[in-house]
Write an enzyme that holds these catalytic residues in place. Structure first.
Site, mmCIF file in Angstrom:
data_model
loop_
_atom_site.group_PDB
_atom_site.id
_atom_site.type_symbol
_atom_site.label_atom_id
_atom_site.label_comp_id
_atom_site.label_asym_id
_atom_site.label_seq_id
_atom_site.Cartn_x
_atom_site.Cartn_y
_atom_site.Cartn_z
ATOM 1 C CD GLU A 34 -2.816 -0.990 2.610
ATOM 2 O OE1 GLU A 34 -3.838 -0.735 2.543
ATOM 3 O OE2 GLU A 34 -1.991 -1.099 3.672
ATOM 4 N N GLY A 94 -10.454 -7.427 7.586
ATOM 5 C CA GLY A 94 -11.588 -8.481 7.474
ATOM 6 C C GLY A 94 -12.883 -7.780 7.896
ATOM 7 C CG MET A 116 -4.514 -8.043 13.209
ATOM 8 S SD MET A 116 -3.217 -9.234 12.575
ATOM 9 C CE MET A 116 -2.266 -9.538 13.833
ATOM 10 C CD GLU A 117 -2.020 -3.737 11.788
ATOM 11 O OE1 GLU A 117 -3.136 -3.398 11.202
ATOM 12 O OE2 GLU A 117 -1.462 -4.867 11.398
ATOM 13 C CG ASP A 177 -9.925 -11.147 5.120
ATOM 14 O OD1 ASP A 177 -8.901 -10.431 5.164
ATOM 15 O OD2 ASP A 177 -10.525 -11.242 6.410
#
Ligand code: SAH
Length: 250
Positions: free
Chosen positions: A12, A78, A193-194, A217
Site C-alpha cells: 500500500e 476483515g 490488528m493495528e 476478506d
C-alpha cells in the site's frame, strides 16, 4: 506541519513513495520513514508494522520524533458487519480492542485508566476520508471494473472497527467476536490488528487521527487466501487513490 500517512502493508505504501516529491528516507526505532511532499502537502510515510505494539511504536515515533500534526491510517481488514463485502471500504468512526479483557477488575473491553471502551476518531478528518473513500469506490467499478460478489458497486461504510493481535481466519471466531461485542452494544463492521493502538496513542497526545480500511476478506475460513490475493491486486490502488484525494481536501 506534516501529515503522517501510516500504511499497514508495503504494497500500500510503495506507490505513494514513488510519487513523493523531494523524498528523504530516514531510519528511526528500527523503521524506515519517508519525508517529502504529495500534492504539495508535507507528509511523512511510514509502515505501522503488524499488531498493536508495533503500530503504537510507529505512531509514537511519528509524533515525538517527526512532529506530525495528524495521522491517517490506510490498511486492509476483515469484514464482519452485515453487507460489508470484499472490496468495500470501511472508514473508522471509532475503535475497540477486541482482545482487551481486564475483567472482573474492569468491564470487558474497557481500557483500564481511560474509563471507556471505544476511542473516537477525529470527526473532521474522518468526514474528509469518507468523501475520499466514497469517490474511490465509485471510481473502482468504472476504472478497474471491480464489482462486489452480487455484481453491484462497492460501498464506503462508516462505523466501529475492532483491533486485536489475531488474524481472524475462521467463520466461527469471527461470529463469536462479533456477537459478543454486539450483545454489549458494540456493532463492529471490520476487524484488523493495528488501528485501535494508533487511536490510543493519538488520544494520549491529543492528535487528530482517522483511518480507512479496505475489506480484503470476510475474516472467515477463506480469509487467508482472499487476503493474499486482494493485497496484491486491489489494496495498493485503493490506498493510493484515497490518500491522494484526501490530501487534496486538507
Ligand atoms: N503481510 C503479512 C501479514 C499480514 S497480517 C503476511 O501476509 O505475511 C494481516 C494484516 O491485514 C494486518 O495488518 C491486519 O490489520 C489486516 N487484516 C486483514 N484481514 C484481517 C483479518 N481477517 N483479521 C485480522 N486482521 C486482518
Amino acid at each position: 506541519m506534516s501529515t503522517a500517512i501510516l500504511s499497514a502493508l508495503p504494497e500500500e505504501q510503495s506507490s505513494l513513495v514513488q510519487q513523493l516529491a523531494h523524498p528523504q528516507r530516514l531510519m528511526h526505532a528500527g523503521r524506515a520513514f519517508w519525508r517529502g511532499e504529495l500534492h504539495d502537502r508535507p507528509v511523512v510515510l511510514a509502515l505501522s508494522g503488524i499488531g498493536k505494539v508495533a503500530a503504537a511504536t510507529t505512531a509514537t515515533a511519528l509524533i515525538e520524533h517527526f512532529g506530525v500534526a495528524r495521522i491517517v491510517f490506510t490498511g486492509v481488514a476483515g469484514g464482519v458487519g452485515d453487507g460489508v463485502h470484499r472490496g468495500d471500504v470501511v472508514v473508522a468512526q471509532d475503535y475497540v480492542q477486541h482482545d482487551m479483557d481486564a475483567s472482573p477488575l474492569f468491564p470487558r473491553w474497557e481500557l483500564p485508566g481511560y474509563a471507556r471502551t471505544r476511542l473516537a476518531c477525529d470527526p473532521v478528518l474522518t468526514a474528509m476520508l469518507l468523501e475520499a473513500a466514497s469517490l474511490c469506490v465509485t471510481s473502482a467499478s468504472g476504472l478497474w471494473g471491480l464489482k462486489n460478489i452480487h455484481g453491484g458497486a462497492h460501498r464506503a461504510h462508516q462505523g466501529l472497527v475492532a483491533s486485536g493481535d489475531r488474524f481472524v481466519a475462521t467463520a466461527q471466531e469471527s461470529e463469536r467476536l462479533r456477537s459478543a461485542l454486539r450483545a454489549a452494544g458494540h456493532d463492529v463492521l471490520a476487524v484488523e490488528m493495528e488501528g485501535a493502538a494508533v487511536a490510543q496513542v493519538c488520544h494520549d497526545y491529543g492528535l487528530p487521527f482517522a483511518a480507512v480500511r479496505t475489506i480484503s476478506d470476510r475474516a472467515d475460513d477463506a480469509a487467508h487466501g482472499d487476503f493474499a490475493q486482494f493485497v496484491q491486486t486491489v489494496a495498493s490502488r485503493y490506498a493510493e487513490h484515497m490518500v491522494l484525494s484526501f490530501l487534496q481536501k486538507l
